[in-house]
Design an enzyme around this catalytic site. Structure first.
Site, PDB file in Angstrom:
ATOM      1  N   ARG A   1      -1.349  -5.284   4.866  1.00  0.00           N
ATOM      2  CA  ARG A   1      -0.538  -4.799   3.752  1.00  0.00           C
ATOM      3  C   ARG A   1       0.706  -4.100   4.283  1.00  0.00           C
ATOM      4  O   ARG A   1       0.666  -3.424   5.303  1.00  0.00           O
ATOM      5  CB  ARG A   1      -1.332  -3.803   2.896  1.00  0.00           C
ATOM      6  CG  ARG A   1      -2.566  -4.402   2.276  1.00  0.00           C
ATOM      7  CD  ARG A   1      -3.400  -3.362   1.578  1.00  0.00           C
ATOM      8  NE  ARG A   1      -3.846  -2.345   2.517  1.00  0.00           N
ATOM      9  CZ  ARG A   1      -4.714  -1.389   2.238  1.00  0.00           C
ATOM     10  NH1 ARG A   1      -5.236  -1.286   1.036  1.00  0.00           N
ATOM     11  NH2 ARG A   1      -5.070  -0.515   3.145  1.00  0.00           N
TER      12      ARG A   1
ATOM     13  N   GLU B   1     -11.211   5.236  -5.521  1.00  0.00           N
ATOM     14  CA  GLU B   1     -11.674   3.850  -5.567  1.00  0.00           C
ATOM     15  C   GLU B   1     -11.958   3.474  -7.024  1.00  0.00           C
ATOM     16  O   GLU B   1     -12.210   4.334  -7.861  1.00  0.00           O
ATOM     17  CB  GLU B   1     -12.937   3.686  -4.716  1.00  0.00           C
ATOM     18  CG  GLU B   1     -12.724   3.951  -3.244  1.00  0.00           C
ATOM     19  CD  GLU B   1     -11.743   2.989  -2.593  1.00  0.00           C
ATOM     20  OE1 GLU B   1     -11.676   1.816  -3.012  1.00  0.00           O
ATOM     21  OE2 GLU B   1     -11.037   3.404  -1.663  1.00  0.00           O
TER      22      GLU B   1
ATOM     23  N   ARG C   1       0.884  -1.180   0.000  1.00  0.00           N
ATOM     24  CA  ARG C   1       0.000   0.000   0.000  1.00  0.00           C
ATOM     25  C   ARG C   1       0.913   1.219   0.000  1.00  0.00           C
ATOM     26  O   ARG C   1       1.789   1.346   0.868  1.00  0.00           O
ATOM     27  CB  ARG C   1      -0.885  -0.032   1.250  1.00  0.00           C
ATOM     28  CG  ARG C   1      -1.706   1.225   1.493  1.00  0.00           C
ATOM     29  CD  ARG C   1      -2.772   1.389   0.408  1.00  0.00           C
ATOM     30  NE  ARG C   1      -3.791   2.339   0.762  1.00  0.00           N
ATOM     31  CZ  ARG C   1      -3.658   3.670   0.705  1.00  0.00           C
ATOM     32  NH1 ARG C   1      -2.525   4.208   0.342  1.00  0.00           N
ATOM     33  NH2 ARG C   1      -4.660   4.438   1.044  1.00  0.00           N
TER      34      ARG C   1
END
Length: 159
Positions: free
Chosen positions: A88, A54, A46
């Site tokens: 992540r 998004e 990330r």
């Protein structure tokens, strides 16, 4: 169970080392990618300090493509900051010498994630992109993804 324990121990050791290297094998969205290390481990990365639209948001697909253009199938060096609540690895991704985090900001493909950084360089670059009206800044009513996620009653794949 033993494989998971060994994997976790190796990942913790790399996090403590502060960096990890590999090749980008997939782009999830404009701020998340997957890499394969030299020992064939897949790790989700990330990008720190930014938040991209998004996939279902305006510029979501464009942001994903922009990150793909910068990183896909290229050598990756990650300066690790932390592991997030979704497991992540969060950090600065340099793809073949290019700081992908900063490029996404410069190209108007992500917001500075002010909740997680006060980095003046990122804030300045976002302001320049806004003034030039590049990428998502070409839309006068661009909605930050953290607001979009709050409005939309579903969990997105980037979380």
């Amino acid at each position: 169970m033993l494989k998971k324990t060994i994997f976790f121990a190796m990942l913790v050791a790399q996090i403590q080392a502060g960096t990890i290297d590999g090749v980008v094998v997939a782009i999830t969205d404009g701020d998340t990618l997957k890499m394969i290390t030299s020992d064939k481990r897949e790790i989700k990365i990330r990008l720190a300090k930014i938040d991209a639209p998004e996939k279902t948001q305006a510029f979501g697909q464009a942001s994903k493509k922009a990150l793909s253009d910068i990183c896909f199938n290229k050598p990756l060096h990650v300066e690790i900051e932390t592991i997030d609540r979704y497991g992540r690895t969060v950090g600065t991704a340099t793809c073949k010498g290019v700081n992908a985090n900063m490029e996404q900001i410069k190209n108007g493909m992500a917001w500075v994630y002010v909740k997680y950084t006060k980095d003046k360089k990122f804030i300045e670059e976002e302001q320049k992109a806004r003034e030039k009206k590049v990428g998502l800044w070409s839309e006068p009513t661009a909605t930050p993804p953290w607001e979009y996620r709050r409005i939309k009653p579903f969990r997105t794949s980037s979380l």
